[in-house]
Design an enzyme around this catalytic site. Structure first.
Site, PDB file in Angstrom:
ATOM      1  CB  CYS A  78      40.153  33.160  32.966  1.00  0.00           C
ATOM      2  SG  CYS A  78      38.936  34.010  32.298  1.00  0.00           S
TER       3      CYS A  78
HETATM    4  C1  BEZ Z   1      37.114  36.519  35.431  1.00  0.00           C
HETATM    5  O1  BEZ Z   1      37.683  35.479  34.842  1.00  0.00           O
HETATM    6  O2  BEZ Z   1      37.119  36.345  36.357  1.00  0.00           O
HETATM    7  C2  BEZ Z   1      36.738  37.639  34.550  1.00  0.00           C
HETATM    8  C3  BEZ Z   1      37.317  37.826  33.348  1.00  0.00           C
HETATM    9  C4  BEZ Z   1      36.983  39.183  32.589  1.00  0.00           C
HETATM   10  C5  BEZ Z   1      36.238  39.779  33.229  1.00  0.00           C
HETATM   11  C6  BEZ Z   1      35.971  39.672  34.443  1.00  0.00           C
HETATM   12  C7  BEZ Z   1      36.195  38.776  35.313  1.00  0.00           C
END
Ligand code: BEZ
Length: 215
Positions: A45
């Protein structure tokens, strides 16, 4: 209830990092991208939000307003901004919605299957909606948390959506701005002579290829 292409984008009023926003008022008659990310302070994210911030001039050029969303609270969004800048070099330059009660995520079908998951643990998937000047849904994408999106592809699709909204054409596989396009099947050869004066190559009676009309 699933949101379908052609549906009106549900309106909402939300707390964002840029203050309270009424979606339809904020959007006006621009195009808009409404996209969700699963969670603040997570790796993929962080890269995604920084990438979208870096592409702001490209969205502006296309008259597209961008707004992000997750179910994290506003103070989390505001703290996370610093990490986005540290990691990607880009300052968050679009509003980020704090949808703590999940109301917008539910209206836009941004939640995964949640059977057996405690409400506090439910997070949004990676949804993207492109909304047209008429407030109708023009495109939707859904990615899992593990896979970051390709925002160059989003710009490419927006180019196609904007072109095909204005001309009786469709865009072929892997098309990008400037490439040849396909004359819509609803256009007769007779009408095509007027609409596409540069002519076309009829690869099949139903597949007429012509130079991009606005180039
Ligand atoms: C990520 O953005 O890396 C992520 C977000 C939620 C769950 C797992 C990974």
């Amino acid at each position: 209830m699933a949101i379908r292409l052609g549906d009106e984008a549900p309106n909402f009023t939300a707390e964002t990092t840029d203050g309270t926003i009424n979606f339809h008022e904020w959007k006006g008659d621009s195009w808009a991208v409404l996209f969700s990310h699963p969670k603040d302070f997570t790796p993929v994210c962080t890269t995604e939000l920084g990438r979208v911030a870096g592409l702001k001039p490209e969205f502006d050029k296309r008259n597209v307003k961008v707004i992000g969303l997750s179910v994290d609270p506003l103070d989390s969004h505001n703290k996370w901004k610093g990490d986005i800048k540290d990691v990607t070099g880009n300052e968050l330059n679009f509003p980020l919605i704090a949808d703590s009660d999940h109301s917008i995520a539910e209206a836009y079908d941004m939640l995964p299957a949640t059977a057996g998951v405690a409400l506090a643990d439910v997070i949004t998937v990676r949804s993207v909606y492109v909304v047209g000047p008429d407030n109708k849904i023009k495109l939707s994408l859904t990615y899992p948390a593990s896979t970051g999106r390709n925002f160059d592809e989003l710009l490419r699709v927006i180019d196609s959506l904007q072109l095909t909204a204005n001309y009786s054409v469709a865009t072929p596989a892997d098309w990008k701005d400037g490439d040849d396009v396909i004359i819509a099947n609803a256009v007769s050869d007779e009408d095509a002579k007027e609409k596409f004066p540069k002519g076309w190559d009829a690869k099949k009676p139903y597949l007429r290829v012509t130079p991009q009309p606005n180039k």
